[in-house]
Design an enzyme around this catalytic site. Structure first.
Site, mmCIF file in Angstrom:
data_model
loop_
_atom_site.group_PDB
_atom_site.id
_atom_site.type_symbol
_atom_site.label_atom_id
_atom_site.label_comp_id
_atom_site.label_asym_id
_atom_site.label_seq_id
_atom_site.Cartn_x
_atom_site.Cartn_y
_atom_site.Cartn_z
ATOM 1 N N ASP A 79 -2.648 -1.841 -3.071
ATOM 2 C CA ASP A 79 -3.913 -1.048 -2.562
ATOM 3 C C ASP A 79 -3.849 0.415 -2.643
ATOM 4 O O ASP A 79 -2.567 0.821 -2.476
ATOM 5 C CB ASP A 79 -3.649 -1.328 -0.807
ATOM 6 C CG ASP A 79 -4.857 -0.405 -0.139
ATOM 7 O OD1 ASP A 79 -5.965 0.083 -0.886
ATOM 8 O OD2 ASP A 79 -4.634 -0.418 1.150
ATOM 9 N N SER A 104 0.927 -0.949 -0.053
ATOM 10 C CA SER A 104 0.008 -0.047 0.092
ATOM 11 C C SER A 104 0.913 1.207 -0.103
ATOM 12 O O SER A 104 1.270 1.820 1.070
ATOM 13 C CB SER A 104 -0.790 0.072 1.454
ATOM 14 O OG SER A 104 -1.669 0.959 1.167
ATOM 15 N N PRO A 105 1.532 1.655 -1.102
ATOM 16 C CA PRO A 105 2.218 2.630 -1.139
ATOM 17 C C PRO A 105 1.773 4.191 -0.953
ATOM 18 O O PRO A 105 0.575 4.098 -0.776
ATOM 19 C CB PRO A 105 2.698 2.833 -2.806
ATOM 20 C CG PRO A 105 1.635 2.214 -3.292
ATOM 21 C CD PRO A 105 0.997 1.230 -2.531
#
Length: 178
Positions: free
Chosen positions: A93, A50-51
């Site tokens: 995400d 989830s960057p």
């Protein structure tokens, strides 16, 4: 970035110490591109991340502008593609965002989806939508002040794979049909 490693699968060189180790394996924290570089090609079954999202406001942890986001994340996506096993998966995400100064949604997460499939070579195995009712209302201008948009409470989660038939078994998460 955090990388997990199972026992008996020493994939990082000895000069990369784990953040912690358990009987189930080890976790490594650091710059994800550098850690990925240390891995052999086609050696990873699964990458989940989830960057930082392409938000309009800069965050202390750092986040790219929407105009640069696809290019920025593409470098990571290309490296993940190289390191994934032929039947490996990459789960990404991404939260939503608005266009600067407008009550119109940004399309950056869909641009990522198209770029990863059309340019890098991923397949979209499945798309998920994470419902998070605890998300703060934003942007305040459109949701709280003018009250012309509803609170965003969904993240897109793309399941990418190198093949149309990635390694997968959902028998442990089945639910009865209603």
């Amino acid at each position: 970035a955090t990388f997990a490693q199972t026992p008996g699968s020493m994939i990082f060189p000895e000069n990369t110490p784990p953040a912690y180790r358990t009987a189930l394996g080890a976790a490594y924290c650091g710059d994800s591109l550098r850690l990925l570089e240390d891995l052999p090609d086609e050696s990873v079954n699964l990458v989940v991340t989830s960057p930082p999202f392409a938000l309009l406001r800069q965050k202390a942890y750092g986040n790219e502008e929407q105009a640069e986001y696809v290019r920025w994340l593409s470098a990571f996506g290309q490296k993940v593609f190289q390191k994934l096993k032929p039947d490996g998966s990459f789960v990404l995400d991404l939260g939503g965002a608005y266009q600067k100064g407008l009550p119109s949604r940004s399309l950056y997460n869909f641009r990522i989806l198209l770029h990863f499939c059309d340019e890098i070579g991923f397949h979209l195995a499945e798309d998920f939508y994470w419902f998070n009712p605890a998300k703060l209302p934003s942007p305040i201008e459109w949701v709280n002040k003018r009250k012309i948009r509803a609170k965003d409470s969904v993240n897109t989660v793309w399941w990418f794979s190198k093949t149309p038939f990635p390694k997968a078994d959902v028998t442990q998460v089945l639910a009865p049909y209603s």
